[in-house]
Every structure is written in C-alpha cells, then in structure tokens.
Write a protein that holds these residues in place. Structure first.
Motif: not given
Length: 162
Positions: A3, A7, A11
């Motif tokens: 994760p 990310r 992002f």
C-alpha cells in the motif's frame, strides 16, 4: 509495504511528515537501519521525490518489514555468550532470559566458557581476555544497555568484515 508503494506511485506526498528518529534506530538496529536508508535512497531516484519526504514516509514501514523478514540467524554473525553463575541459579536464569529476548542479535547462550565465547556473565571475574560482566544481583538498566551495546558493536564489526 504494498500500500505505501502504490500510494507513492499514484498519489504524490504533499505533506511533510516528521522524520523518524534514525539515530535511535541506528543504535538499536544498526545494520537494518543502514540497509533501510540505502533502499529509501534508491526509491528517491525511482519516484523522483525529495529524499527527506521519502524518509518520513517510507523509513518506518521499511525498517519494520526488514526487521520482520530478515532472520538474524541468517544475516548476522553469531555472538556466543557464556552465562555461568554456578552458585546463583535464579540470577543465572534471569540473565539467560534477559539476553535471550534480544532478538535483534544472533546469540548463542552457553553455560561453559570456551574458545568461542565472545562475552561472559558471571558473579565473579572469570577471564581477563574475554569481555565479561560480573554481577551479584540483577543488573541495573544502564548495565544491561552497556552489555547490549557491546554485543551490537561486535555484531556490526563482524558483519562489515564479511
């Protein structure tokens, strides 16, 4: 780790999180910490972000993963600790449990001094050639830390000689 890496791919980090206490981690997990710093540096080039940003985001998750994944028995040199308090079995048992819980070190605990002994714990001085601690009672926190730090230092020296 998945994760956190996903990310970063999709992002970008907008906020600067506080930097982890790398100095503290270096004292506790010196080799894991050095490896983690190298990996973050490599990721800096891959993700084209500021290294300080990635350290604040990735250092702790990576360090935790490396500590969990890398078995110290496979990557660290063996340190032999002799614990011999023949007339104080309760203290010997306590010291054995104390040392055994230091799972960030590759330790073998014995009760007989041999040529392979790196450190000894006893209630009397046994050898002038081998580093040792003579304790008549449960050691204070500072004494425990001194022993542990000597073991970390020896592990680090041996690791980098490999």
């Amino acid at each position: 780790m998945g994760p956190a890496l996903i990310r970063l791919c999709y992002f970008p980090p907008y906020d600067i999180q506080p930097l982890p206490d790398i100095d503290f981690q270096m004292k506790t997990y010196p080799i894991h910490t050095a490896f983690t710093k190298q990996v973050v540096h490599i990721f800096t080039r891959r993700f084209d972000y500021d290294e300080q940003q990635l350290m604040s985001i990735l250092f702790n998750p990576l360090l935790n993963a490396f500590i969990k994944v890398f078995d110290v028995r496979e990557i660290f040199p063996l340190i032999t600790v002799t614990i011999d308090l023949i007339d104080m079995p309760a203290l010997e048992n306590y010291l054995t449990q104390m040392v055994a819980q230091w799972d960030t070190l590759n330790l073998r605990i014995t009760n007989q001094l041999t040529k392979k002994t790196d450190f000894y714990l006893s209630n009397v001085m046994i050898s002038e050639k081998i580093p040792g601690f003579a304790w008549q009672s449960i050691p204070e926190w500072s004494e425990q830390l001194a022993l542990r730090q000597q073991m970390i230092d020896l592990t680090t020296r041996r690791f980098y000689k490999w």
